[in-house]
Structures are given as C-alpha cells and as structure tokens.
Design a protein around this motif. Structure first.
Motif, PDB file in Angstrom:
ATOM      1  N   SER A   1       0.736  -1.331  -0.480  1.00  0.00           N
ATOM      2  CA  SER A   1      -0.088   0.307   0.176  1.00  0.00           C
ATOM      3  C   SER A   1       1.114   0.979  -0.182  1.00  0.00           C
TER       4      SER A   1
ATOM      5  N   ASP B   1       0.308   4.114   1.530  1.00  0.00           N
ATOM      6  CA  ASP B   1       0.174   4.699   2.546  1.00  0.00           C
ATOM      7  C   ASP B   1       0.976   3.628   3.556  1.00  0.00           C
ATOM      8  N   LYS B   2       1.622   2.686   3.398  1.00  0.00           N
ATOM      9  CA  LYS B   2       2.472   1.638   5.098  1.00  0.00           C
ATOM     10  C   LYS B   2       4.227   2.618   4.246  1.00  0.00           C
ATOM     11  N   ASP B   3       4.515   2.350   5.297  1.00  0.00           N
ATOM     12  CA  ASP B   3       6.331   2.480   5.276  1.00  0.00           C
ATOM     13  C   ASP B   3       6.909   1.157   4.379  1.00  0.00           C
TER      14      ASP B   3
END
Length: 79
Positions: free
Chosen positions: A29, A31-33
């Motif tokens: 994703s 939006d994930k690190d």
C-alpha cells in the motif's frame, strides 16, 4: 513481477528473496512505510519457515499458475 521467474523458483524449490522483496515493493500500500531489505529479509524468512505453504498458495494464485500436487502436498507439476 515476472511469472516465468516465479515458476522457475517453484520448480527448483530455490526461492529468491530479492524477487519477493521486489514483489513487496511493487504491491504494498502506498500509505505504508517501506521496510529496508534487511528488515524484510529477517521477517520474511521467519514467516516463510512457519507459513511457507500459505505464502506459496497465495503467490500461486497471484501468478495464475496451474499446479498439480500429490496427496502429501509435494509439487508434481507447475505451469
């Protein structure tokens, strides 16, 4: 990711961690690190040792492979 490379890994039983890391980078994703390779390697190795069958079943579906296994779950054919 290259489906042919995945099939070759499945046939040989030799899994390229860099291939799985590239798959992770391309499919995580946004939006994930992003985990560095070293962290991914450590976590993936532990998870794969405990749940390798689930990982391979998931990837088989994602790669759209056809496979035949014997009653013990050993791979006989994959394409």
């Amino acid at each position: 990711m290259n489906r042919d490379q995945y099939i070759q890994m499945r046939k040989s039983g030799q899994y390229d961690l860099a291939w799985f890391y590239q798959y992770y980078l391309e499919n995580k994703s946004p939006d994930k690190d992003t985990y560095p390779f070293e962290v991914f390697q450590q976590a993936f190795n532990m998870y794969f040792q405990m749940n390798g069958g689930f990982v391979l079943d998931y990837m088989d579906k994602k790669m759209g492979v056809t496979k035949i296994e014997n009653q013990q779950g050993n791979l006989l054919y994959i394409n």
